[in-house]
Design a protein around this motif. Structure first.
Motif, PDB file in Angstrom:
ATOM      1  N   VAL A 204      -5.435  -5.589  -4.497  1.00 34.98           N
ATOM      2  CA  VAL A 204      -4.344  -6.006  -3.614  1.00 34.98           C
ATOM      3  C   VAL A 204      -3.102  -6.249  -4.459  1.00 34.98           C
ATOM      4  O   VAL A 204      -3.099  -7.105  -5.350  1.00 34.98           O
ATOM      5  CB  VAL A 204      -4.722  -7.262  -2.819  1.00 34.98           C
ATOM      6  CG1 VAL A 204      -3.513  -7.801  -2.041  1.00 34.98           C
ATOM      7  CG2 VAL A 204      -5.872  -6.955  -1.862  1.00 34.98           C
ATOM      8  N   ILE A 205      -2.049  -5.483  -4.185  1.00 38.83           N
ATOM      9  CA  ILE A 205      -0.805  -5.538  -4.954  1.00 38.83           C
ATOM     10  C   ILE A 205       0.273  -6.149  -4.078  1.00 38.83           C
ATOM     11  O   ILE A 205       0.623  -5.601  -3.021  1.00 38.83           O
ATOM     12  CB  ILE A 205      -0.381  -4.131  -5.415  1.00 38.83           C
ATOM     13  CG1 ILE A 205      -1.517  -3.470  -6.204  1.00 38.83           C
ATOM     14  CG2 ILE A 205       0.893  -4.208  -6.265  1.00 38.83           C
ATOM     15  CD1 ILE A 205      -1.365  -1.966  -6.346  1.00 38.83           C
ATOM     16  N   GLY A 206       0.802  -7.280  -4.492  1.00 38.81           N
ATOM     17  CA  GLY A 206       1.858  -7.949  -3.746  1.00 38.81           C
ATOM     18  C   GLY A 206       3.162  -7.179  -3.882  1.00 38.81           C
ATOM     19  O   GLY A 206       3.797  -7.197  -4.932  1.00 38.81           O
TER      20      GLY A 206
ATOM     21  N   ARG B 150       6.683  -6.440  -4.002  1.00 36.86           N
ATOM     22  CA  ARG B 150       7.873  -7.258  -4.235  1.00 36.86           C
ATOM     23  C   ARG B 150       7.538  -8.748  -4.099  1.00 36.86           C
ATOM     24  O   ARG B 150       8.378  -9.547  -3.707  1.00 36.86           O
ATOM     25  CB  ARG B 150       9.012  -6.867  -3.293  1.00 36.86           C
ATOM     26  CG  ARG B 150       9.274  -5.363  -3.263  1.00 36.86           C
ATOM     27  CD  ARG B 150      10.309  -4.966  -2.233  1.00 36.86           C
ATOM     28  NE  ARG B 150      10.209  -3.534  -1.942  1.00 36.86           N
ATOM     29  CZ  ARG B 150      10.870  -2.910  -0.985  1.00 36.86           C
ATOM     30  NH1 ARG B 150      11.715  -3.571  -0.222  1.00 36.86           N
ATOM     31  NH2 ARG B 150      10.710  -1.611  -0.787  1.00 36.86           N
ATOM     32  N   GLY B 151       6.282  -9.075  -4.389  1.00 35.97           N
ATOM     33  CA  GLY B 151       5.784 -10.430  -4.219  1.00 35.97           C
ATOM     34  C   GLY B 151       5.055 -10.536  -2.895  1.00 35.97           C
ATOM     35  O   GLY B 151       4.303  -9.638  -2.511  1.00 35.97           O
ATOM     36  N   ALA B 152       5.285 -11.642  -2.204  1.00 40.60           N
ATOM     37  CA  ALA B 152       4.768 -11.786  -0.834  1.00 40.60           C
ATOM     38  C   ALA B 152       5.955 -11.626   0.095  1.00 40.60           C
ATOM     39  O   ALA B 152       6.384 -12.561   0.780  1.00 40.60           O
ATOM     40  CB  ALA B 152       4.103 -13.147  -0.650  1.00 40.60           C
ATOM     41  N   SER B 153       6.516 -10.420   0.132  1.00 40.46           N
ATOM     42  CA  SER B 153       7.795 -10.197   0.805  1.00 40.46           C
ATOM     43  C   SER B 153       7.712 -10.280   2.320  1.00 40.46           C
ATOM     44  O   SER B 153       8.737 -10.276   2.994  1.00 40.46           O
ATOM     45  CB  SER B 153       8.382  -8.842   0.381  1.00 40.46           C
ATOM     46  OG  SER B 153       7.461  -7.793   0.639  1.00 40.46           O
ATOM     47  N   GLY B 154       6.490 -10.361   2.871  1.00 44.65           N
ATOM     48  CA  GLY B 154       6.370 -10.618   4.300  1.00 44.65           C
ATOM     49  C   GLY B 154       6.682 -12.048   4.663  1.00 44.65           C
ATOM     50  O   GLY B 154       6.899 -12.358   5.838  1.00 44.65           O
ATOM     51  N   TYR B 155       6.740 -12.938   3.656  1.00 51.63           N
ATOM     52  CA  TYR B 155       6.892 -14.369   3.907  1.00 51.63           C
ATOM     53  C   TYR B 155       8.058 -15.013   3.155  1.00 51.63           C
ATOM     54  O   TYR B 155       8.429 -16.135   3.455  1.00 51.63           O
ATOM     55  CB  TYR B 155       5.611 -15.108   3.521  1.00 51.63           C
ATOM     56  CG  TYR B 155       4.363 -14.570   4.154  1.00 51.63           C
ATOM     57  CD1 TYR B 155       4.226 -14.515   5.541  1.00 51.63           C
ATOM     58  CD2 TYR B 155       3.304 -14.098   3.372  1.00 51.63           C
ATOM     59  CE1 TYR B 155       3.073 -14.021   6.127  1.00 51.63           C
ATOM     60  CE2 TYR B 155       2.138 -13.619   3.949  1.00 51.63           C
ATOM     61  CZ  TYR B 155       2.030 -13.572   5.326  1.00 51.63           C
ATOM     62  OH  TYR B 155       0.876 -13.077   5.900  1.00 51.63           O
ATOM     63  N   ARG B 156       8.583 -14.349   2.148  1.00 49.99           N
ATOM     64  CA  ARG B 156       9.688 -14.875   1.355  1.00 49.99           C
ATOM     65  C   ARG B 156      10.642 -13.727   1.024  1.00 49.99           C
ATOM     66  O   ARG B 156      10.217 -12.572   0.931  1.00 49.99           O
ATOM     67  CB  ARG B 156       9.184 -15.483   0.033  1.00 49.99           C
ATOM     68  CG  ARG B 156       8.192 -16.637   0.183  1.00 49.99           C
ATOM     69  CD  ARG B 156       8.861 -17.899   0.683  1.00 49.99           C
ATOM     70  NE  ARG B 156       7.946 -19.042   0.642  1.00 49.99           N
ATOM     71  CZ  ARG B 156       7.113 -19.381   1.622  1.00 49.99           C
ATOM     72  NH1 ARG B 156       7.072 -18.650   2.741  1.00 49.99           N
ATOM     73  NH2 ARG B 156       6.323 -20.436   1.499  1.00 49.99           N
ATOM     74  N   PRO B 157      11.929 -14.009   0.803  1.00 50.63           N
ATOM     75  CA  PRO B 157      12.838 -12.945   0.370  1.00 50.63           C
ATOM     76  C   PRO B 157      12.293 -12.229  -0.866  1.00 50.63           C
ATOM     77  O   PRO B 157      11.851 -12.863  -1.824  1.00 50.63           O
ATOM     78  CB  PRO B 157      14.141 -13.700   0.065  1.00 50.63           C
ATOM     79  CG  PRO B 157      14.087 -14.886   0.986  1.00 50.63           C
ATOM     80  CD  PRO B 157      12.637 -15.289   0.995  1.00 50.63           C
TER      81      PRO B 157
ATOM     82  N   THR C  70       1.113  -4.195  -0.445  1.00 48.39           N
ATOM     83  CA  THR C  70       1.230  -4.866   0.841  1.00 48.39           C
ATOM     84  C   THR C  70       2.262  -5.972   0.770  1.00 48.39           C
ATOM     85  O   THR C  70       2.410  -6.628  -0.260  1.00 48.39           O
ATOM     86  CB  THR C  70      -0.120  -5.453   1.286  1.00 48.39           C
ATOM     87  OG1 THR C  70       0.061  -6.217   2.486  1.00 48.39           O
ATOM     88  CG2 THR C  70      -0.704  -6.369   0.214  1.00 48.39           C
ATOM     89  N   ASP C  71       2.974  -6.187   1.886  1.00 50.09           N
ATOM     90  CA  ASP C  71       3.933  -7.290   1.962  1.00 50.09           C
ATOM     91  C   ASP C  71       3.242  -8.609   2.283  1.00 50.09           C
ATOM     92  O   ASP C  71       3.836  -9.669   2.101  1.00 50.09           O
ATOM     93  CB  ASP C  71       4.978  -7.015   3.046  1.00 50.09           C
ATOM     94  CG  ASP C  71       5.952  -5.908   2.669  1.00 50.09           C
ATOM     95  OD1 ASP C  71       5.731  -5.241   1.643  1.00 50.09           O
ATOM     96  OD2 ASP C  71       6.928  -5.704   3.416  1.00 50.09           O
ATOM     97  N   GLN C  72       2.012  -8.539   2.809  1.00 47.61           N
ATOM     98  CA  GLN C  72       1.266  -9.730   3.212  1.00 47.61           C
ATOM     99  C   GLN C  72      -0.070  -9.757   2.473  1.00 47.61           C
ATOM    100  O   GLN C  72      -1.097  -9.313   2.994  1.00 47.61           O
ATOM    101  CB  GLN C  72       1.046  -9.737   4.731  1.00 47.61           C
ATOM    102  CG  GLN C  72       2.317  -9.974   5.539  1.00 47.61           C
ATOM    103  CD  GLN C  72       2.990  -8.694   6.017  1.00 47.61           C
ATOM    104  OE1 GLN C  72       2.542  -7.587   5.713  1.00 47.61           O
ATOM    105  NE2 GLN C  72       4.067  -8.840   6.770  1.00 47.61           N
ATOM    106  N   PRO C  73      -0.091 -10.266   1.229  1.00 50.92           N
ATOM    107  CA  PRO C  73      -1.317 -10.211   0.421  1.00 50.92           C
ATOM    108  C   PRO C  73      -2.499 -10.937   1.042  1.00 50.92           C
ATOM    109  O   PRO C  73      -3.649 -10.520   0.853  1.00 50.92           O
ATOM    110  CB  PRO C  73      -0.902 -10.862  -0.904  1.00 50.92           C
ATOM    111  CG  PRO C  73       0.580 -10.717  -0.969  1.00 50.92           C
ATOM    112  CD  PRO C  73       1.049 -10.812   0.437  1.00 50.92           C
ATOM    113  N   ASP C  74      -2.242 -12.032   1.772  1.00 54.96           N
ATOM    114  CA  ASP C  74      -3.363 -12.773   2.355  1.00 54.96           C
ATOM    115  C   ASP C  74      -4.120 -11.908   3.359  1.00 54.96           C
ATOM    116  O   ASP C  74      -5.353 -11.908   3.402  1.00 54.96           O
ATOM    117  CB  ASP C  74      -2.883 -14.073   2.999  1.00 54.96           C
ATOM    118  CG  ASP C  74      -1.767 -13.890   4.018  1.00 54.96           C
ATOM    119  OD1 ASP C  74      -1.113 -12.834   4.009  1.00 54.96           O
ATOM    120  OD2 ASP C  74      -1.534 -14.822   4.818  1.00 54.96           O
TER     121      ASP C  74
END
Length: 398
Positions: free
Chosen positions: A69-71, A73-80, A383-387
């Motif tokens: 699981v590759i975040g 741009r980070g967890a971009s579904g939840y943070r800028p 994925t933008d939503q790693p969880d």
């Protein structure tokens, strides 16, 4: 990918997952990275109980959990995106690898932005002192108007604040507009080292060189600057907890001459011709690169490919998934890992098969989409939503 404005109402399904994400950044993570009640986090290079294992030997990247699981741009579904807050949340959620895109400043520092044009991801338009910097440029053959990192010193860029890129689709993320500055890649390396020491295992990164030919022509070559930082922080070896990636194959060839860090060639649509190929007169397109011969060429200087998901399973005219291609089999035959991009929870980004309701910004049946893609044998996914992806990966191995 900017979408129309979303209304204030948030669907119950979206609230549920967003609630899990909030827990993921707070007390639920005291055990070192897993969401309470969701997938268990693993030390990178090790798979947790009930999850798929990588190969037990060989290069370090082969020992990552599969699917990885590759975040994005980070967890971009939840943070800028591309903020330390986004990277931290992805890590806290349990993402195995966290992505950065790097572009240069005028004075040669590498910073993390998806694009060098920053009007959509920073508050630069609100700074009257920089109004005269707004300009139009041709970047990789596309005309863009806005503000560009290469026209700012690092000190000037640090006066800006990051903001949500697609507020219409992700209005909840606008809560964090202005909270974080634009990070340098060196700051990310220091953050990863600190988090690695705290957690007792390395933090994996996935670093993309953006528009490398364009920047080289400006005298701001990315590869040498990136290699210098990788060596400084001990991420220049073949067993380093880092992937390098680019849409320009020659950028990864150049990196192969500078460092041993594992490399991935990104692949767009079949008719796409990489910009470095355009510049050199190389007639090949993605369609040529994904043939067995093309993949063998990539394998001579890279360890993986990052294909558009449509190259793994094409869509029909109605946007529904068709039959998988032979890309996974063909790439694996050449010893390459596959990290396709990008799966997101929102209807607007999902194949038509998995959309729910009429709101393009509501969450669809993303778990069914993950099942379809994981069934092809891919090694990981952006994925933008790693969880959500971690839960889907857990389902895949149940």
């Amino acid at each position: 990918m900017t979408q129309a404005s979303q209304g204030a109402h948030t669907s119950p399904g979206r609230r549920t997952v967003l609630g899990a994400a909030v827990l993921g950044g707070t007390a639920a993570l005291s055990a070192g990275g897993a969401l309470a009640g969701t997938a268990s986090a693993a030390s990178p290079g090790q798979a947790p109980a009930g999850r798929g294992h990588g190969h037990g030997r060989g290069p370090a990247y082969r020992r990552l959990p599969v699917p990885t699981v590759i975040g994005h741009r980070g967890a971009s579904g939840y943070r800028p995106e591309h903020t330390l807050g986004s990277y931290q949340l992805a890590l806290d959620m349990g993402a195995h690898v966290i992505e950065q895109d790097v572009v240069p400043t005028k004075d040669g520092h590498l910073v993390c932005r998806h694009e060098n044009e920053i009007s959509g991801t920073t508050d630069v338009a609100d700074h009257p002192e920089f109004a005269s910097r707004r300009t139009t440029k041709s970047v990789d053959g596309s005309s863009l108007t806005g503000w560009f990192t290469e026209d700012f010193t690092l000190a000037e860029l640090k006066t800006l604040r990051a903001k949500e890129r697609i507020p219409g689709t992700r209005p909840d993320n606008t809560l964090y507009d202005g909270r974080w500055a634009v990070p340098t890649f060196e700051e990310v390396l220091r953050w990863a080292d600190k988090e690695g020491r705290r957690r007792g295992h390395p933090v994996w990164l996935h670093v993309e060189t953006k528009h490398p030919s364009y920047f080289r022509q400006l005298g701001l070559g990315l590869e040498e600057r990136l290699a210098k930082l990788l060596r400084r922080y001990g991420r220049h070896r073949a067993d380093s907890p880092t992937f390098l990636q680019s849409f320009e194959p020659t950028s990864m060839e150049r990196m192969a001459r500078l460092v041993g860090t594992p490399r991935v060639v990104l692949l767009w649509t079949p008719d796409y011709r990489p910009w470095d190929f355009e510049q050199s007169g190389d007639p090949r397109t993605t369609a040529d690169l994904i043939t067995p011969e093309g993949l063998a060429g990539i394998a001579s200087y890279a360890q993986g490919i990052g294909p558009l998901l449509d190259l793994v399973i094409p869509k029909d005219e109605e946007g529904r998934l068709g039959e998988p291609t032979t890309l996974v089999r063909d790439a694996h035959a050449k010893g390459l890992v596959l990290h396709p991009y990008t799966l997101r929870n929102e209807n607007t980004f999902l194949p038509a098969d998995f959309r729910k309701g009429t709101d393009p910004h509501a969450y669809g049946d993303v778990f069914a989409a993950y099942r379809a893609y994981f069934a092809t044998g891919i090694d990981g996914i952006f994925t933008d939503q790693p969880d959500t992806a971690l839960l889907a990966a857990e389902d895949h191995d149940a």
